[in-house]
Write a protein that holds these residues in place. Structure first.
Motif, PDB file in Angstrom:
ATOM      1  N   GLY A  76      61.650  25.180 -19.315  1.00  0.00           N
ATOM      2  CA  GLY A  76      60.337  24.666 -19.670  1.00  0.00           C
ATOM      3  C   GLY A  76      60.463  23.415 -20.522  1.00  0.00           C
ATOM      4  O   GLY A  76      61.461  23.208 -21.210  1.00  0.00           O
ATOM      5  N   ASN A  77      59.449  22.576 -20.484  1.00  0.00           N
ATOM      6  CA  ASN A  77      59.441  21.387 -21.334  1.00  0.00           C
ATOM      7  C   ASN A  77      59.162  21.730 -22.792  1.00  0.00           C
ATOM      8  O   ASN A  77      59.564  21.013 -23.704  1.00  0.00           O
ATOM      9  N   TYR A  78      58.452  22.847 -22.995  1.00  0.00           N
ATOM     10  CA  TYR A  78      58.094  23.294 -24.345  1.00  0.00           C
ATOM     11  C   TYR A  78      58.252  24.809 -24.348  1.00  0.00           C
ATOM     12  O   TYR A  78      57.578  25.503 -23.587  1.00  0.00           O
ATOM     13  N   VAL A 113      61.776  26.360 -31.633  1.00  0.00           N
ATOM     14  CA  VAL A 113      60.782  25.795 -30.726  1.00  0.00           C
ATOM     15  C   VAL A 113      61.369  24.485 -30.210  1.00  0.00           C
ATOM     16  O   VAL A 113      61.774  23.625 -31.000  1.00  0.00           O
ATOM     17  N   VAL A 114      61.429  24.351 -28.896  1.00  0.00           N
ATOM     18  CA  VAL A 114      62.070  23.199 -28.264  1.00  0.00           C
ATOM     19  C   VAL A 114      61.038  22.434 -27.455  1.00  0.00           C
ATOM     20  O   VAL A 114      60.314  23.012 -26.643  1.00  0.00           O
ATOM     21  N   SER A 115      60.966  21.139 -27.686  1.00  0.00           N
ATOM     22  CA  SER A 115      60.059  20.261 -26.941  1.00  0.00           C
ATOM     23  C   SER A 115      60.868  19.137 -26.316  1.00  0.00           C
ATOM     24  O   SER A 115      61.538  18.373 -27.027  1.00  0.00           O
ATOM     25  N   ASN A 116      60.831  19.073 -24.989  1.00  0.00           N
ATOM     26  CA  ASN A 116      61.567  18.036 -24.247  1.00  0.00           C
ATOM     27  C   ASN A 116      63.027  17.955 -24.666  1.00  0.00           C
ATOM     28  O   ASN A 116      63.585  16.873 -24.860  1.00  0.00           O
ATOM     29  N   GLY A 117      63.644  19.123 -24.827  1.00  0.00           N
ATOM     30  CA  GLY A 117      65.063  19.198 -25.138  1.00  0.00           C
ATOM     31  C   GLY A 117      65.406  19.045 -26.605  1.00  0.00           C
ATOM     32  O   GLY A 117      66.575  19.189 -26.983  1.00  0.00           O
TER      33      GLY A 117
END
Length: 727
Positions: free
Chosen positions: A435-437, A450-454
């Protein structure tokens, strides 16, 4: 008849060292220099009756239908005169329009170039056919559009389908049945055209494939699992057709096995084989897709290795695996041998090794001015020894070199090839697209991110399940954030923690502020005969409030394990180094910060709005997310950080050990970790305290052997607050 002719061509190619098949050369539309002597020949047969050209080596196209012998024997006009000859008249003179020069013909009237004729008889010459209806001025243009036929002695047609089906229990025994079925269909569709062998033995494509199979260890797989066929030539330099078929089938099957292994099929069902707490399942590629894509790939080795996980963590773990294997011999030489305790001022050969391990250089001279000695224990090394002991918590942190110090240094940082490979294997079970987020919870680390765009944009500590009530490993989707939630007591806790007290006449619910309902109506538990009643039929919950086991917010991602992320009133547990205290759910430190982050991302709510809902909003406020967020609950005991350092964590549930045993084929040594399923029958009327759960309620003398309460010392309240302070 067509198949018989194709097989005849295959046998001719196998038997004749000088024979060659014909194929289109896509790289050039003119004959090559060694073909000029025959390039002027063409076939005047109408294009509607021409067969398709033979496919190039490695193509998935089926074998061509050969031109009938009668057509092949027709005379072929010489190209030198064809260019000057007028266009041939149309077959149907009444319907045919007057011929036009190619340059003036409209696109709608342009005619495709005729396909060249291919005879049943193999030939070493290339054949081209200029357009038959083009006037002399356009002859060169038409010839330029013509595909060139070149000699190709690599095309080999063998009865591969029959070989695979006939050898399922013989030469191919032990291979995957579904792989064999897909492969038989693959060769059927290409009429036995081979991928890996020709009349000269292994093709360059085969050698590329073999290199990938032999390099499997570099990807956390095992090269010994793949059987490379030994293809040997006969005394005359030729190859036996049976040997060629055996090698062809074996290489294809080993490639398909590599594809499955790369996607985690070495442990095909972790939940069934290792335990239901590991709720993962490898997602295998479609077998037809694998072999079709492999056949089309220009670089077979690159295609196979691309089937391994593409996540950044997998790549980092692989790099560490390669580096560790390269340095294992060097590290073995730096192990410090056992010996007596030593203090500064002494000399010993082990001192030189210790100096290298702690990276302390040899001084130019000793303190007394005598020549330097790497075996001498000087003050600089003593300071390094003390600092190391303090860092590792070795007591006392003195200057003495002890066996405790030696063992700590020899153990390294807990990074082993088995640990790295086990963690790489877990990545094979993960979704290819995280997922992107997304939220990733790592149980052995007691953290979530929490990961957003890697990029990690938030991380925090968690408390996870006890070893006897583990947090399960799975992926789901967060759909709801609940502010000021109720705590709904699960059946397992009703049975194991509440029912014994209720049977003894002790109202454990009221003391903890729990409410019992039946069909939506409140029930006084003292009016129920619990020796004959199933407590699972009652809804037991704790209303929102300061002492609520779930705190002020919970995060729901519906799953069959009935676990989730939530707040807790037991804040002190977040300061413990090993935080495995819950009944399976994952408690979050500073959960409001997580709620602010998620609701800002999903709804654009600012911090003030979320804080107001926490303080003044309604109870059991369920906020549905417009864009559900993937949640991955993982079990990685090795993690490579952004600095390239490997962080290792304790194998608290034993999953790493189970994976390592499975990969080594030691299935009989695996003790599976299965989720506990409980029912009222799990607690007998007599002697229920022997089940190991009674101690959770407080002192041993709280209940007698029949479950009757002897005294109350607040043990149950302490249990709710400290241990299950949340599920």
């Amino acid at each position: 008849m067509r198949v018989a002719k194709v097989l005849a061509v295959g046998l001719l190619l196998t038997a004749s060292a000088g024979s060659a098949a014909l194929a289109l050369d896509p790289a050039s539309d003119q004959p090559t220099s060694d073909q000029q002597s025959t390039s002027g020949q063409s076939n005047s047969t109408d294009s509607a009756t021409q067969p398709a050209a033979a496919p190039a080596a490695g193509s998935q196209e089926t074998a061509p239908e050969h031109q009938p012998a009668a057509d092949a024997a027709k005379p072929v006009p010489d190209a030198s005169t064809a260019a000057q000859a007028p266009a041939a008249p149309a077959t149907d003179s009444a319907a045919a329009p007057e011929s036009k020069p190619a340059a003036e013909a409209p696109a709608s009237e342009a005619k495709a170039p005729e396909a060249p004729a291919i005879t049943d008889k193999p030939t070493d010459t290339a054949v081209s056919a200029p357009a038959a209806e083009t006037p002399a001025p356009a002859a060169d243009t038409a010839a330029a559009q013509q595909p060139t036929i070149v000699a190709d002695d690599r095309l080999l047609y063998l009865p591969m389908e029959d070989y695979i089906q006939n050898n399922a229990k013989k030469a191919l025994s032990g291979t995957d049945a579904a792989d064999r079925d897909a492969l038989a269909k693959f060769y059927h569709d290409r009429m036995g055209a081979t991928l890996w062998v020709d009349k000269h033995g292994f093709t360059p494509e085969a050698k590329s494939l073999i290199s990938a199979l032999q390099g499997a260890d570099d990807w956390g797989l095992r090269s010994a699992d793949f059987k490379i066929p030994d293809l040997k030539a006969n005394a005359d330099g030729g190859f036996n057709p049976d040997d060629l078929m055996a090698a062809e089938a074996r290489l294809s099957l080993e490639a398909m096995e590599y594809a499955r292994d790369a996607h985690g099929d070495r442990i095909s069902d972790p939940s069934a084989q290792l335990g239901t707490y590991i709720d993962r399942k490898p997602v295998l590629l479609d077998r037809k897709t694998v072999i079709d894509d492999l056949a089309a790939a220009p670089d077979k080795a690159a295609y196979l290795t691309s089937l391994n996980p593409q996540q950044e963590q997998f790549r980092r773990l692989r790099e560490k695996l390669l580096a560790l294997r390269a340095s294992e011999k060097a590290e073995e030489a730096l192990k410090i041998p056992s010996g007596p305790n030593m203090k500064p001022g002494q000399s010993d050969p082990a001192i030189a090794i210790l100096r290298k391990r702690l990276k302390v250089t040899v001084p130019p001279v000793k303190a007394d001015g005598s020549p330097a000695d790497e075996n001498y224990y000087d003050n600089a090394l003593a300071d390094a020894v003390k600092a190391y002991k303090e860092q590792k918590g070795i007591r006392p942190a003195s200057f003495w070199i002890t066996n405790v110090l030696r063992n700590s240094l020899n153990a390294g940082n807990g990074v082993t090839t088995d640990r790295l490979v086990a963690n790489m294997e877990e990545w094979r079970w993960m979704p290819a697209d995280l997922g992107n987020y997304y939220v990733m919870v790592n149980i052995p680390e007691f953290k979530f991110r929490v990961v957003s765009n890697g990029q990690v944009i938030h991380e925090e500590r968690i408390v996870s399940g006890r070893p006897d009530a583990q947090s399960p490993i799975f992926s789901e989707t967060m759909k709801t954030v609940v502010i000021k939630p109720r705590w709904n007591v699960p059946d397992s806790i009703k049975i194991k923690e509440l029912l014994p007290g209720l049977r003894s006449g002790y109202d454990s619910l009221r003391r903890q502020g729990l409410v019992m309902e039946y069909n939506g109506r409140k029930v006084d538990p003292r009016n129920v005969d619990w020796s004959r009643t199933d407590i699972r039929n009652f809804h037991v919950y704790q209303p929102p409030g300061g002492g609520n086991a779930l705190g002020v917010v919970k995060f729901l991602f519906p799953n069959k394990h009935a676990v989730y992320l939530h707040d807790t009133p037991s804040k002190s547990l977040f300061n413990e180094p090993v935080r495995a205290f819950s009944h399976g759910c994952m408690r979050v430190r500073n959960p409001v910060s997580l709620a602010e982050l998620i609701l800002d991302k999903d709804k654009g709510w600012d911090k003030e709005k979320v804080d107001d809902l926490v303080k003044n909003g309604p109870e059991e406020n369920e906020i549905a997310l417009d864009h559900p967020i993937p949640v991955h609950v993982t079990y990685f005991t090795a993690w490579v950080d952004d600095n390239g350092d490997v962080q290792t964590f304790n194998d608290i549930y034993g999953h790493e050990k189970r994976i390592t045993l499975a990969l080594a084929g030691k299935w009989n040594q695996i003790v599976k970790a299965d989720e506990k399923k409980v029912s009222p029958e799990d607690i007998p009327n007599e002697g229920w305290r022997n089940d190991g759960f009674a101690s959770l309620f407080g002192d041993d003398d709280e209940y007698d052997s029949r479950g009757r309460r002897k005294k109350h010392n607040g043990g149950l309240g302490s249990f709710f607050k400290q241990v299950f302070g949340g599920f």
